[in-house]
Scaffold this motif. Structure first.
Motif, mmCIF file in Angstrom:
data_model
loop_
_atom_site.group_PDB
_atom_site.id
_atom_site.type_symbol
_atom_site.label_atom_id
_atom_site.label_comp_id
_atom_site.label_asym_id
_atom_site.label_seq_id
_atom_site.Cartn_x
_atom_site.Cartn_y
_atom_site.Cartn_z
ATOM 1 N N ALA A 194 7.713 -10.460 3.647
ATOM 2 C CA ALA A 194 8.392 -9.378 4.394
ATOM 3 C C ALA A 194 9.152 -8.745 3.402
ATOM 4 C CB ALA A 194 9.279 -9.776 5.504
ATOM 5 N N ILE A 195 9.302 -7.552 3.228
ATOM 6 C CA ILE A 195 10.053 -6.399 2.315
ATOM 7 C C ILE A 195 10.876 -5.748 3.363
ATOM 8 C CG2 ILE A 195 9.750 -4.754 0.346
ATOM 9 C CD1 ILE A 195 7.212 -5.838 -0.200
ATOM 10 N N LYS A 196 12.222 -5.777 2.989
ATOM 11 C CA LYS A 196 13.234 -5.338 3.704
ATOM 12 C C LYS A 196 13.753 -4.132 2.913
ATOM 13 C CE LYS A 196 17.872 -6.350 5.654
ATOM 14 N NZ LYS A 196 18.928 -7.367 5.844
ATOM 15 N N LYS A 197 13.342 -2.861 3.401
ATOM 16 C CA LYS A 197 13.982 -1.622 2.778
ATOM 17 C C LYS A 197 15.026 -0.644 3.525
ATOM 18 C CE LYS A 197 11.718 2.491 0.896
ATOM 19 N NZ LYS A 197 10.601 3.181 0.535
ATOM 20 N N SER A 198 16.206 -0.721 3.101
ATOM 21 C CA SER A 198 17.271 -0.043 3.867
ATOM 22 C C SER A 198 16.820 1.485 3.691
ATOM 23 C CB SER A 198 18.380 0.087 2.788
ATOM 24 O OG SER A 198 18.959 -1.336 2.869
ATOM 25 N N LYS A 199 17.263 2.145 5.112
ATOM 26 C CA LYS A 199 16.991 3.680 5.137
ATOM 27 C C LYS A 199 17.732 4.375 3.959
ATOM 28 C CE LYS A 199 15.889 3.763 9.996
ATOM 29 N NZ LYS A 199 16.319 4.153 11.390
ATOM 30 N N HIS A 200 19.229 4.087 3.844
ATOM 31 C CA HIS A 200 19.955 4.876 3.046
ATOM 32 C C HIS A 200 20.835 3.834 2.246
ATOM 33 C CE1 HIS A 200 23.054 4.875 6.053
ATOM 34 N NE2 HIS A 200 22.283 5.273 6.935
ATOM 35 N N VAL A 201 21.479 4.445 1.105
ATOM 36 C CA VAL A 201 22.379 3.293 0.734
ATOM 37 C C VAL A 201 23.890 3.997 0.385
ATOM 38 C CG1 VAL A 201 21.785 4.245 -1.639
ATOM 39 C CG2 VAL A 201 22.529 1.895 -1.182
ATOM 40 N N ASP A 260 0.974 -1.137 0.043
ATOM 41 C CA ASP A 260 -0.030 0.091 -0.054
ATOM 42 C C ASP A 260 0.993 1.319 0.113
ATOM 43 O OD1 ASP A 260 -2.582 -1.583 0.029
ATOM 44 O OD2 ASP A 260 -2.353 -1.586 2.141
ATOM 45 N N ASN A 261 1.738 1.430 -0.775
ATOM 46 C CA ASN A 261 2.796 2.242 -1.107
ATOM 47 C C ASN A 261 3.565 2.609 0.398
ATOM 48 O OD1 ASN A 261 3.952 4.503 -2.816
ATOM 49 N ND2 ASN A 261 2.673 5.986 -2.036
ATOM 50 N N TYR A 262 3.979 1.565 0.729
ATOM 51 C CA TYR A 262 4.885 1.589 2.051
ATOM 52 C C TYR A 262 4.125 2.204 3.288
ATOM 53 C CZ TYR A 262 8.195 -0.115 -1.251
ATOM 54 O OH TYR A 262 8.862 -0.975 -2.264
ATOM 55 N N ASP A 263 2.861 1.825 3.362
ATOM 56 C CA ASP A 263 2.238 2.536 4.349
ATOM 57 C C ASP A 263 2.730 2.130 5.659
ATOM 58 O OD1 ASP A 263 -0.136 2.413 6.506
ATOM 59 O OD2 ASP A 263 -1.515 3.278 4.804
ATOM 60 N N GLU A 264 2.764 3.112 6.629
ATOM 61 C CA GLU A 264 3.268 2.885 8.037
ATOM 62 C C GLU A 264 2.590 1.691 8.864
ATOM 63 O OE1 GLU A 264 3.234 6.596 10.230
ATOM 64 O OE2 GLU A 264 4.903 7.588 9.150
ATOM 65 N N ARG A 265 1.224 1.664 8.561
ATOM 66 C CA ARG A 265 0.914 0.355 9.261
ATOM 67 C C ARG A 265 1.197 -0.943 8.763
ATOM 68 N NH1 ARG A 265 -5.165 2.474 7.712
ATOM 69 N NH2 ARG A 265 -3.926 3.011 5.687
ATOM 70 N N ARG A 266 1.941 -0.963 7.807
ATOM 71 C CA ARG A 266 2.487 -2.114 7.095
ATOM 72 C C ARG A 266 3.907 -2.510 8.075
ATOM 73 N NH1 ARG A 266 -0.281 -5.807 3.473
ATOM 74 N NH2 ARG A 266 -1.770 -4.538 2.333
ATOM 75 N N ILE A 267 4.368 -1.560 8.465
ATOM 76 C CA ILE A 267 5.745 -1.808 9.147
ATOM 77 C C ILE A 267 5.616 -2.757 10.424
ATOM 78 C CG2 ILE A 267 7.794 -0.612 10.499
ATOM 79 C CD1 ILE A 267 6.929 2.002 9.175
#
Length: 405
Positions: free
Chosen positions: A101-108, A73-80
């Motif tokens: 589970a989708i792991k997304k880095s904060k920065h790269v 859902d476009n990386y909705d906070e409720r999905r965290i």
């Protein structure tokens, strides 16, 4: 009138053409940006690495950015479902109703890209039910994304250190989790097509499913070990409290570094205490040091978690404590291998499942025969012989059985 109509049609055609060209320009720019991200996120390196791997490597699915946006859902906070220094983990739903589970880095940065690619390569070569399954990755976004199977019961760390959850972790469950975790590390070191050192074994990287089955995660720091090498010279990486002191001082990474870290996890399971805590007195801050000192002073049951203390399993607790002590030896060469650790834990579980633990009289020969059968099945499953281990267990168990223990 004809002139006005002609001008209007011309303007409409012109606007339509401009709009069409603009959309085409934006689309080309978007495609070019994705190609840029793909290269920036190590896509070419990943393709090269996968081509160089042998046929045992499983296919890695490349997800599109749209697929994962829709799944979350476009990386909705409720999905965290998890956050840390590394980034954020989202719960997603794929079109086939598979939960991931989708792991997304904060920065790269470049070092993280190499770590990301390393995790994909390592996981593509692992086929074990107690390892979190990698479904694929996405390289079309500003930061690369990893897609895993969803394990919905949190981490072992949460279950040990949350009072509401730790009460549900019985001794039998803790022993099984320890055995399953050890089995994975033994598989990585001895059975995988290319030996793998995890390098960040800790309770926070052990996930639990609804049945409290352990699943090892986070292979970003792991290293593949060429078959002709026993150790690797690397930049020291790991988590304080779990980090092998020999590796820290020498920068020489070996499979025994995982053994040390696993020893700390064993102590966590025994004591319910965190591996490192500055809230404790100075002499108790390092759990490994505090545990070894307590064991040396005969105060093991002063620090054992009250959930498992005095439940009729004191002998088993002592055995596991002594195993943890050997795993925490300062010199790596004095530590057991993970295969030996796994066999000992399996042996203890086999003993717990048979009647002599409850004080029922059994025939020693029958007891040892039962243990031989269970151990042989386990050893065959990990592809090694059980003869030497069974002989050693006979020597260990016969006096216990004969004495009614």
């Amino acid at each position: 009138m004809k002139i006005l109509v002609g001008v209007a049609v011309g303007i409409i055609v012109l606007l339509f053409s401009i709009g069409f060209l603009y959309v085409g320009y934006k689309k080309r720019k978007f495609i070019k940006l994705r190609e840029q991200y793909f290269k920036q996120n190590g896509g070419l390196l990943l393709q090269q690495q996968l081509q160089e791997c042998d046929r045992t490597t499983k296919a890695v699915k490349l997800f599109s950015a749209e697929e994962l946006e829709k799944a979350t859902d476009n990386y909705d906070e409720r999905r965290i479902v998890g956050q840390g220094g590394y980034g954020t983990v989202y719960k997603g739903m794929l079109p086939n109703n598979m939960v991931v589970a989708i792991k997304k880095s904060k920065h790269v940065d470049q070092s993280q890209i190499e770590q990301f690619i390393n995790e994909v390569i390592v996981l593509s070569q692992i086929n074990n039910r107690n390892v979190v399954k990698l479904m694929g990755c996405c390289l079309e976004t500003e930061v690369p994304l990893l897609v895993y199977e969803f394990v919905n019961n949190g981490t072992l760390f949460e279950h040990i250190h949350n009072p509401n959850k730790s009460s549900k972790l019985s001794w039998e469950t803790r022993l099984r989790i320890a055995s399953e975790t050890a089995g994975v590390l033994s598989y990585l070191h001895s059975t995988a097509s290319t030996p793998i050192i995890h390098r960040d074994v800790k309770s926070a990287n052990i996930l639990l499913d609804d049945n409290y089955i352990a699943k090892i995660s986070d292979f970003g720091a792991s290293r593949l070990v060429p078959v002709d090498q026993k150790q690797l010279s690397t930049m020291v990486q790991g988590t304080w409290g779990y980090l092998d002191p020999e590796y820290f001082h020498t920068s020489q990474l070996t499979e025994k570094s995982d053994v040390y870290s696993f020893g700390v996890v064993l102590v966590e399971l025994l004591t319910g205490k965190k591996a490192l805590s500055f809230d404790r007195p100075e002499e108790e801050r390092s759990l490994a040091t505090y545990f070894l000192l307590s064991l040396e002073n005969g105060k093991l049951f002063h620090i054992v978690d009250e959930v498992i203390a005095n439940k009729g399993n004191n002998e088993q607790v002592r055995e596991v404590a002594n195993l943890a002590k050997r795993c925490l030896k300062i010199k790596g060469e004095e530590r057991p291998t993970m295969k030996e650790v796994t066999m000992e834990l399996e042996g203890l579980r086999a003993m717990a499942s048979h009647p002599w633990v409850s004080g029922i009289d059994v025939n020693p020969e029958e007891t040892i025969h039962l243990l031989e059968e269970k151990t042989e099945v386990y050893m065959n499953s990990i592809g090694t012989t059980s003869t030497g281990y069974i002989d050693s267990m006979k020597n260990h168990i016969t006096p216990l059985v004969s004495s009614g223990r």
